[in-house]
Motif scaffolding. Structure first.
Motif, PDB file in Angstrom:
ATOM      1  N   GLN A 281       7.799 -49.297  33.375  1.00 50.61           N
ATOM      2  CA  GLN A 281       8.701 -50.188  32.290  1.00 50.61           C
ATOM      3  C   GLN A 281       9.812 -48.645  32.067  1.00 50.61           C
ATOM      4  N   ARG A 282       9.895 -48.011  32.176  1.00 47.37           N
ATOM      5  CA  ARG A 282      10.782 -46.363  31.331  1.00 47.37           C
ATOM      6  C   ARG A 282      11.991 -46.877  32.683  1.00 47.37           C
ATOM      7  N   VAL A 283      12.751 -46.844  32.000  1.00 48.12           N
ATOM      8  CA  VAL A 283      14.513 -47.081  32.532  1.00 48.12           C
ATOM      9  C   VAL A 283      15.013 -45.407  31.679  1.00 48.12           C
ATOM     10  N   PRO A 284      16.470 -45.086  33.515  1.00 46.28           N
ATOM     11  CA  PRO A 284      16.588 -44.438  32.241  1.00 46.28           C
ATOM     12  C   PRO A 284      17.469 -44.331  30.917  1.00 46.28           C
TER      13      PRO A 284
ATOM     14  N   ILE B  11      17.228 -34.015  22.508  1.00 44.53           N
ATOM     15  CA  ILE B  11      18.088 -33.176  23.226  1.00 44.53           C
ATOM     16  C   ILE B  11      19.101 -34.089  23.427  1.00 44.53           C
ATOM     17  N   ALA B  12      19.553 -35.545  24.013  1.00 40.00           N
ATOM     18  CA  ALA B  12      20.881 -35.988  24.183  1.00 40.00           C
ATOM     19  C   ALA B  12      21.442 -36.508  22.773  1.00 40.00           C
TER      20      ALA B  12
ATOM     21  N   ASN C 122      21.198 -40.346  29.350  1.00 31.08           N
ATOM     22  CA  ASN C 122      19.456 -40.096  29.052  1.00 31.08           C
ATOM     23  C   ASN C 122      19.852 -41.287  27.938  1.00 31.08           C
ATOM     24  N   ALA C 123      20.329 -40.788  26.869  1.00 27.68           N
ATOM     25  CA  ALA C 123      19.991 -41.444  25.914  1.00 27.68           C
ATOM     26  C   ALA C 123      21.020 -43.153  26.056  1.00 27.68           C
ATOM     27  N   GLY C 124      21.817 -43.111  26.875  1.00 29.72           N
ATOM     28  CA  GLY C 124      22.707 -44.329  26.925  1.00 29.72           C
ATOM     29  C   GLY C 124      23.570 -44.681  26.211  1.00 29.72           C
ATOM     30  N   VAL C 125      24.845 -46.203  26.992  1.00 24.82           N
ATOM     31  CA  VAL C 125      26.005 -46.112  25.477  1.00 24.82           C
ATOM     32  C   VAL C 125      25.605 -48.292  25.504  1.00 24.82           C
TER      33      VAL C 125
END
Length: 430
Positions: free
Chosen positions: A228-231, A238-239, A283-286
């Motif tokens: 289920q993991r997504v980018p 870290i991000a 990695n974290a997203g927007v």
């Protein structure tokens, strides 16, 4: 917090070669990937600088045959990507794909790489609900990205952005296999960026850093299983480091590169900031500003920004450049998200402007600091300045709501009426 909170975050990144002159080692880098015949993807504006032709000659001298596609569209559409895909499929055997250009060229190369290695059509892979959201079943070719603009972060990310013309909306394709194998970041390639391209792309850097820094924390999600993991996993330690450093670098160099494009030291600092921000948000997203930017860019009617034409003049088609579109609603979006983590919003503003004095209402600090940067580098003063009115708000909301992959990363739940309020307040920022 959920009943079973997430305890795992993920991090992915391309190989990275950074520094003045790094492009001259490309033939060697491709040889290490076993590539002897490659497709080089660029756009007409970058092709006019002579850099892609120089690159093809460099590769030939190193024993690598290059097939050049120089028609990538600035702000790609489904039709322009299909043209590039057809070219790639007709090119014969390829060992790798090389992109030289801004985010548009790199995203075009990602789409070509996906469709020359996997069956199906473009819309099969476009994120749902716009497309089918299909995942690639076969490995992609190695992709090497050489950015000539400082901002999109496409050389670091798993995302390909496009405008689906029939639906008047921007969306994307997202999968870990789209991430470039190697990013070659050579600040000399950015020296020919026109001033307004530098400004718009730089705002993309800032919004990448600010959005990933203020994104929903990874521990606030329900625990996922491996499949289920997504980018985009939410803000994480870290991000956060990448985002903080990107903001600090931009505080010192961004205004300089817009005014003095030949300042290689400042160009290097901004290129480093773009790289760091890409490694963070990839990695974290927007979240909200990017979700709003897609319909803003997709529904533009007449606006033609300076610096985006092949000769460095106005664009040859109506467009709101991605970084500009993102920034136009960012101040109001961060005013909305402030209650989710006030300290983090204040910290972000102080990193971007260490001299900023606290406002009477702390929620105003980041919007004011960001709007000040936008004014200084010549970004339009709001959505009205690029042709939108209050009567467009409903259709912009409709387009933004389709970007659930992005809105899911927002630190607060975002309702339609919240988006409408942000968009309406963004018609005139100053």
């Amino acid at each position: 917090m959920p009943a079973d909170p997430e305890s795992v975050f993920t991090y992915g990144a391309p190989g990275l070669k950074f520094g003045v002159g790094a492009r001259h080692e490309l033939a060697y880098d491709l040889a290490q990937l076993g590539a002897r015949r490659v497709l080089v993807v660029t756009d007409p504006g970058v092709a006019a600088t002579g850099r892609p032709a120089e690159l093809v000659e460099l590769l030939a001298a190193g024993g690598v045959e290059a097939v050049l596609f120089d028609r990538a569209r600035v702000e790609p559409t489904d039709a322009s990507l299909q043209e590039a895909i057809d070219f790639g499929r007709a090119a014969g055997h390829l060992d790798a794909v090389v992109a030289i250009g801004g985010g548009s060229a790199i995203d075009t190369a990602k789409a070509v790489n996906l469709l020359v290695t996997n069956d199906g059509e473009l819309m099969d892979y476009v994120n749902a609900p716009v497309g089918q959201g299909r995942a690639p079943e076969k490995p992609l070719l190695p992709l090497v990205a050489l950015p000539t603009t400082t901002g999109t972060g496409s050389e670091s990310t798993t995302i390909c952005v496009l405008d689906v013309v029939s639906q008047h909306v921007k969306t994307g394709i997202s999968h870990p296999r789209l991430r470039p194998t190697l990013a070659v970041v050579d600040p000399e390639l950015t020296l020919t960026q026109p001033s307004q391209v530098t400004a718009a792309s730089g705002l993309d850097i800032l919004c990448h850093a600010l959005e990933s820094y203020t994104a929903r924390p990874y521990v606030s999600y329900e625990h996922k299983s491996a499949e289920q993991r997504v980018p985009y996993c939410g803000s994480n330690p870290i991000a956060d480091l990448w985002s903080e450093k990107a903001l600090s670098l931009m505080a010192g160099a961004f205004r300089t590169v817009v005014r003095q494009g030949d300042d290689l030291e400042a160009r290097t600092q901004v290129a480093l900031a773009a790289t760091f921000a890409g490694l963070g948000f990839g990695n974290a997203g927007v979240h909200i500003p990017h979700a709003n930017a897609y319909p803003v860019a997709g529904q533009v009617r007449e606006f033609r920004p300076e610096g985006y034409g092949p000769d460095g003049g106005p664009a040859d088609h109506a467009m709101v450049p991605h970084g500009m579109a993102v920034s136009l609603t960012a101040p109001e979006a961060f005013r909305f998200t402030f209650p989710a983590d006030p300290d983090r919003h204040v910290r972000a503003a102080q990193l971007l402007d260490p001299t900023a004095e606290m406002t009477d209402d702390p929620a105003d600090l980041l919007p004011q600091v960001l709007a000040s940067v936008m004014r200084d580098v010549g970004i339009p003063s709001g959505l009205a300045a690029v042709g939108f009115t209050s009567s467009d708000v409903d259709s912009l909301v409709e387009g933004a709501v389709k970007q659930q992959r992005l809105l899911a990363t927002a630190p607060l739940d975002v309702r339609d009426e919240d988006l409408a309020a942000i968009l309406d307040a963004s018609l005139e920022l100053w």
